[in-house]
Motif scaffolding. Structure first.
Motif, PDB file in Angstrom:
ATOM      1  N   ASN A  26     -11.366   0.022  38.032  1.00 50.26           N
ATOM      2  CA  ASN A  26     -12.483   0.574  37.206  1.00 50.26           C
ATOM      3  C   ASN A  26     -13.727  -0.213  37.120  1.00 50.26           C
ATOM      4  OD1 ASN A  26     -11.509   2.846  36.050  1.00 50.26           O
ATOM      5  ND2 ASN A  26     -10.054   1.545  34.579  1.00 50.26           N
ATOM      6  N   GLU A 317       0.008 -19.127  46.087  1.00 47.69           N
ATOM      7  CA  GLU A 317      -0.178 -17.708  46.157  1.00 47.69           C
ATOM      8  C   GLU A 317      -1.337 -16.934  46.185  1.00 47.69           C
ATOM      9  OE1 GLU A 317       1.578 -14.844  46.503  1.00 47.69           O
ATOM     10  OE2 GLU A 317       1.449 -13.463  45.234  1.00 47.69           O
ATOM     11  N   SER A 385      -6.892  -8.320  42.920  1.00 45.50           N
ATOM     12  CA  SER A 385      -6.128  -7.152  43.040  1.00 45.50           C
ATOM     13  C   SER A 385      -7.180  -5.946  43.124  1.00 45.50           C
ATOM     14  CB  SER A 385      -5.063  -6.905  42.167  1.00 45.50           C
ATOM     15  OG  SER A 385      -4.245  -7.809  41.987  1.00 45.50           O
TER      16      SER A 385
ATOM     17  N   ALA B 248      -7.166   3.935  37.366  1.00 43.87           N
ATOM     18  CA  ALA B 248      -7.929   3.844  38.466  1.00 43.87           C
ATOM     19  C   ALA B 248      -7.294   3.352  39.659  1.00 43.87           C
ATOM     20  CB  ALA B 248      -9.006   2.708  38.110  1.00 43.87           C
ATOM     21  N   VAL B 249      -5.886   3.148  39.392  1.00 44.92           N
ATOM     22  CA  VAL B 249      -5.059   2.675  40.803  1.00 44.92           C
ATOM     23  C   VAL B 249      -4.260   3.686  41.227  1.00 44.92           C
ATOM     24  CG1 VAL B 249      -5.201   0.133  39.954  1.00 44.92           C
ATOM     25  CG2 VAL B 249      -3.296   1.667  39.050  1.00 44.92           C
ATOM     26  N   ILE B 253       3.049   3.273  38.518  1.00 40.29           N
ATOM     27  CA  ILE B 253       3.168   2.132  37.919  1.00 40.29           C
ATOM     28  C   ILE B 253       4.672   2.103  37.179  1.00 40.29           C
ATOM     29  CG2 ILE B 253       1.983   1.138  35.806  1.00 40.29           C
ATOM     30  CD1 ILE B 253      -0.679   1.886  36.803  1.00 40.29           C
ATOM     31  N   ARG B 284       2.851  -0.248  41.694  1.00 39.18           N
ATOM     32  CA  ARG B 284       2.580  -1.627  40.994  1.00 39.18           C
ATOM     33  C   ARG B 284       3.366  -1.879  39.748  1.00 39.18           C
ATOM     34  NH1 ARG B 284      -2.610  -3.809  42.263  1.00 39.18           N
ATOM     35  NH2 ARG B 284      -3.815  -2.031  43.762  1.00 39.18           N
ATOM     36  N   VAL B 286       4.098  -3.771  36.064  1.00 39.12           N
ATOM     37  CA  VAL B 286       3.020  -4.366  35.109  1.00 39.12           C
ATOM     38  C   VAL B 286       4.120  -4.735  33.874  1.00 39.12           C
ATOM     39  CG1 VAL B 286       1.508  -4.066  33.004  1.00 39.12           C
ATOM     40  CG2 VAL B 286       1.247  -2.913  35.343  1.00 39.12           C
ATOM     41  N   ILE B 306       4.233 -12.027  45.273  1.00 36.46           N
ATOM     42  CA  ILE B 306       3.933 -10.367  44.767  1.00 36.46           C
ATOM     43  C   ILE B 306       2.790 -10.198  43.735  1.00 36.46           C
ATOM     44  CG2 ILE B 306       6.093  -9.485  45.381  1.00 36.46           C
ATOM     45  CD1 ILE B 306       7.142  -9.559  42.597  1.00 36.46           C
ATOM     46  N   ALA B 307       1.902 -11.250  43.636  1.00 38.70           N
ATOM     47  CA  ALA B 307       1.032 -11.236  42.580  1.00 38.70           C
ATOM     48  C   ALA B 307      -0.075 -10.348  42.483  1.00 38.70           C
ATOM     49  CB  ALA B 307       0.524 -12.823  42.232  1.00 38.70           C
ATOM     50  N   THR B 308      -0.366  -9.654  43.915  1.00 43.04           N
ATOM     51  CA  THR B 308      -1.480  -8.673  43.970  1.00 43.04           C
ATOM     52  C   THR B 308      -0.989  -7.364  43.405  1.00 43.04           C
ATOM     53  OG1 THR B 308      -1.076  -8.550  46.371  1.00 43.04           O
ATOM     54  CG2 THR B 308      -2.789  -9.923  45.579  1.00 43.04           C
ATOM     55  N   HIS B 311       1.229  -7.321  37.793  1.00 41.39           N
ATOM     56  CA  HIS B 311       0.369  -7.698  36.857  1.00 41.39           C
ATOM     57  C   HIS B 311       0.775  -7.987  35.445  1.00 41.39           C
ATOM     58  CE1 HIS B 311      -2.347  -6.258  40.040  1.00 41.39           C
ATOM     59  NE2 HIS B 311      -1.523  -5.304  40.007  1.00 41.39           N
ATOM     60  N   PHE B 312       0.064  -9.058  34.955  1.00 40.60           N
ATOM     61  CA  PHE B 312       0.481  -9.236  33.563  1.00 40.60           C
ATOM     62  C   PHE B 312      -0.633  -8.772  32.448  1.00 40.60           C
ATOM     63  CE2 PHE B 312       2.990 -12.181  36.210  1.00 40.60           C
ATOM     64  CZ  PHE B 312       3.926 -12.493  35.505  1.00 40.60           C
ATOM     65  N   MET B 327      -0.373   5.335  31.739  1.00 30.79           N
ATOM     66  CA  MET B 327      -0.645   5.238  32.922  1.00 30.79           C
ATOM     67  C   MET B 327       0.696   5.145  33.659  1.00 30.79           C
ATOM     68  SD  MET B 327      -3.618   2.281  32.455  1.00 30.79           S
ATOM     69  CE  MET B 327      -3.781   1.900  34.200  1.00 30.79           C
TER      70      MET B 327
END
Lengths: 394, 425
Positions: A26, A317, A385, B248-249, B253, B284, B286, B306-308, B311-312, B327
């Motif tokens: 976004n 990473e 990302s 937006a992705v 998820i 992805r 989360v 796998i950090a991309t 997500h946290f 989402m």
């Protein structure tokens, strides 16, 4: 000839804003303008403006006898243009005296030398062009990010036409040797190497106001007596430090500006030392031999290695995922992508993820906008990302 | 029928599932002509409703709150125990005051309240003291009110329930929402365990929120099976807030939402995520929430590289939870030990298909959820992959899952609770 080489690192990163998971896809702006501006203004008032004025006064007073070298990162210059044009003007004034040498470096104060020669050279050229545009000078001497150096980095730099490079006089590299001589690169002897005298540099940069230090308080007479105590055959004393030492790490109240103002006079009065720029040194002094540095060194922390930026799982990473983007960045060839790519590479982002809390944690914490390295990692990865999504978009 | 009920929290001030469950249960009970006097320690000072003071003993202010929930207010009284409470007493002193003042039904003397103390109301270092103080106040309330049954929720209130029973002689029901084994694995806190066990031993009936919990109560606390009844929790129908989420992705998820602690099994979720991402990079994951295992989990995600894709999201509040659900394509609750587990029900109400661990109480009542062993990360990865790729599966779970959850009613749970009450009268 016995001479002192003053060199200062001037750098401010573009810090990231709090970038949440919900922002991914976004929001494509990653930087904290408010924080960056306020930090820049604060450091300008406390350090850059008064210190530049001090040096300008000293140059006016002593004429040809006071010399200084700076490296100013491209991201710092960008922020001067945005938030502190007054600081940029005062640096221009200093350069115009002809007593000040500007060194080359990577534009974004990055770790690119460690991973991509192509990107490293691209950034060095960008920085070179920027320095020429702003100050009208062409640097001859190179300073890599945080004094990171290895034989092969020196080789890259020599092939780009630089005559010398400056780095840390790391004990584990020098052994019994002294940093107070000129050395040359182990691969290409044409490239001279100047080594930081970390004892005398850190006496000013880190210990000046430390009341637990047995030498407290540090006076110019005492400092000059240490210079005089060096072996008479030793030729150069390289005093390399963060410019923010003056007024920011050591507050004005500690007397650091008085020390600085009085130092040249004390040097001229009580010793036979002079001041020189790195270029003057390499033109007048011969190297005593090669310095072998197979593994990269830096000026950070007790270890003088790369572990402030790389080595733990978080840093590795983030670093590898960032540089995996390079091919896509080139394919995309979009001005905004290039710019974000540059700013995301700034080494500070990885420094914030450092988990070495116990020995050097204090210094790390002082410079850290995050509460924990984990938070730094999560925030950087969220922004990265989003950057990757933009790269992959048609 | 009148019930004196002890809780630790009640909406709107809730920190976990207990407050929500107490709300649903009391609301359900009101439909069956059960009058409830609900007592909680007042832990916040910001309630803006008007209070009516119904008892005032020394500095102990006990207030009754007018609820805005007119729907079931007729049978419901709500009491908050004031914030100037009795200072710390050791067990002997406590017993002395207890015997002298409470059992003889005399009023508290001034000296007991000579010092001020504030209920922190949360899990802090003074918790045991607060539990004991709460018991003292409970005894006072029990001595001054009429009721037929005492009902205490979770170990924090058990001492209060026991004290009230001692004073009034009325039957006591204790309600196990979570055991110490759920919270801490095998490394139980002995003091908490002791309070739980003595509470259940003193009780006339024990209600467990699932058969899983009932088994724990019987096997690990040695409570006689005849005394332990399972009454599953339920869920309040929620009206989804009105919002539009701009997802937006483009990837699907998969979400974990909960405390990032041993009990919730976040580590198994990450291992399963790695297996799925290796197979299908267009996903992805989360992890939303916080907890003592968060940093370890971040480090593990970095280690796995796998950090991309993982997500946290931090701790989500209010509508952010529903934004997250809207989402999400799959919700996973990989709990190692979950007495019940209300969050999958909330996900199902938001049209998100769920995968839950077999080690959760909610698995006993749900048909339209995929169930896996928490430790079987391959099975979990398989379930996630299937839910993401086989549209027939996810469609069916969404459709029937929602109906299934909507048919769960707190009235049904409340009816069973009332049967328990009746058996004791």
């Amino acid at each position: 000839m016995r001479t002192i080489c003053f060199y200062f690192q001037v750098h401010q990163p573009f810090r990231l804003k709090r970038y949440k998971f919900f922002d991914i896809g976004n929001d494509h702006y990653y930087f904290n303008d408010f924080e960056n501006k306020s930090i820049m203004r604060k450091v300008a008032e406390k350090c850059y403006l008064p210190t530049n004025q001090t040096f300008l006064d000293l140059i006016n007073e002593f004429g040809d006898k006071v010399k200084i070298a700076y490296s100013i990162s491209g991201v710092a210059i960008d922020q001067f243009e945005m938030y502190a044009p007054d600081v940029l003007e005062s640096f221009k004034k200093l350069v115009a005296t002809g007593k000040v040498e500007i060194l080359s470096e990577t534009y974004s104060h990055s770790l690119a030398a460690l991973v991509s020669r192509e990107e490293f050279e691209r950034q060095v050229k960008m920085h070179r062009d920027k320095v020429k545009e702003v100050f009208g000078v062409e640097p001859q001497v190179f300073r890599n990010t945080e004094l990171i150096y290895a034989d092969w980095i020196g080789e890259y730099v020599a092939e780009m036409g630089y005559k010398a490079m400056i780095t840390e006089g790391a004990k584990h590299v020098l052994g019994w040797k002294s940093p107070n001589y000129l050395y040359c690169n182990a691969v290409n002897p044409k490239l001279k190497v100047l080594l930081k005298n970390f004892k005398l540099s850190d006496d000013i940069a880190f210990r000046f106001s430390n009341r637990d230090w047995e030498e407290f308080p540090l006076t110019t007479e005492k400092f000059v007596s240490w210079l005089n105590a060096l072996d008479p055959k030793e030729e150069i004393v390289n005093l390399f430090m963060d410019y923010e030492t003056f007024g920011e790490h050591q507050w004005a109240e500690t007397g650091i500006f008085d020390f600085l103002r009085a130092l040249p006079n004390a040097v001229f009065k009580y010793s036979n030392f002079t001041f020189s720029t790195p270029s003057e040194i390499i033109n007048t002094i011969d190297p005593v031999g090669a310095i072998h540095v197979p593994h990269p060194i830096s000026w950070a922390d007790e270890e003088r290695d790369l572990t402030a930026w790389l080595g733990n799982e978080l840093q590795d990473e983030a670093f590898s995922k960032l540089y995996q983007c390079y091919d896509l960045v080139k394919q995309k060839n979009d001005p905004q992508i290039w710019k974000d790519w540059l700013y995301l590479q700034t080494s500070d982002h990885f420094y914030y993820m450092c988990t070495k809390w116990f020995s050097d944690g204090d210094v790390h914490k002082y410079f850290n906008p995050y509460d924990s390295p984990y938070e730094a990692f999560v925030n950087f990865m969220n922004a990265l990302s989003d950057f990757i999504i933009r790269l992959e978009q048609e | 029928m009148k019930v004196l009920m002890f809780g630790w929290e009640f909406p709107p001030h809730i920190t976990g599932g207990l407050g929500t469950a107490c709300y649903g249960l009391t609301k359900g009970l009101s439909k069956f002509d059960v009058e409830v006097l609900f007592v909680v320690p007042k832990t916040y000072g910001d309630e803006d409703q008007s209070f009516i003071t119904i008892a005032d003993a020394g500095d102990v202010v006990i207030t009754e709150r007018k609820s805005t929930n007119q729907e079931f207010w007729d049978n419901f009284r709500y009491m908050e125990v004031g914030s100037n409470l009795i200072p710390y007493m050791d067990p002997e002193e406590f017993k002395k005051i207890f015997d002298e003042k409470i059992l003889t039904h005399t009023e508290f003397s001034e000296e007991v309240f000579a010092q001020n103390f504030k209920f922190s109301g949360s899990y802090g270092k003074d918790l045991y003291q607060e539990v004991a103080r709460y018991a003292l106040i409970a005894a006072y309330i029990a001595a001054n009110n009429d009721f037929d049954i005492i009902h205490a929720h979770d170990w924090l209130t058990y001492s209060a329930g026991v004290a009230a029973k001692a004073v009034s002689g009325k039957p006591l029901v204790v309600h196990m929402h979570a055991t110490e084994f759920d919270r801490s694995g095998e490394n139980v806190n002995q003091k908490v365990y002791d309070i739980e066990r003595s509470g259940m031993e003193a009780a006339d009936k024990v209600i467990a929120v699932s058969n899983l919990t009932r088994n724990t109560v019987i096997n690990k606390y040695g409570i006689h099976p005849d005394k332990v009844v399972t009454v599953h929790n339920s869920v309040e129908p929620i009206s989804l807030p009105d919002f539009t989420v701009n997802k937006a992705v483009k990837e699907k998820i998969v979400t974990f939402l909960g405390r990032i602690t041993y009990q919730k099994g976040p580590d198994y979720f990450i291992e399963a995520a790695k297996l799925v991402i290796d197979r299908d990079p267009n996903v992805r994951f989360v992890m939303a929430g916080s907890g003592d295992m968060l940093n370890k989990m971040i480090r593990r995600v970095a280690q796995l590289g796998i950090a991309t894709k993982f997500h946290f999201a931090g701790f989500l509040k209010g509508h952010e939870v529903f934004e997250m659900f809207s989402m999400s394509d799959v919700y996973v609750m990989p709990s190692v030990s979950e007495p019940f587990g209300i969050s999958p029900l909330e996900a199902m109400m938001s049209d998100v298909p769920v995968i839950i661990s077999k080690q959760s109480g909610v698995a006993e009542i749900l048909k339209h959820a995929l169930k896996v062993d928490f430790w079987d990360v391959e099975d979990m990865a398989d379930a996630i992959y299937g839910m993401l790729h086989y549209e027939g599966l996810s469609k069916m779970f969404k459709k029937y899952g929602k109906v299934e959850v909507e048919n769960l009613r707190w009235e049904n749970s409340a009816y069973k609770v009332k049967e328990v009450y009746k058996s004791l009268l």
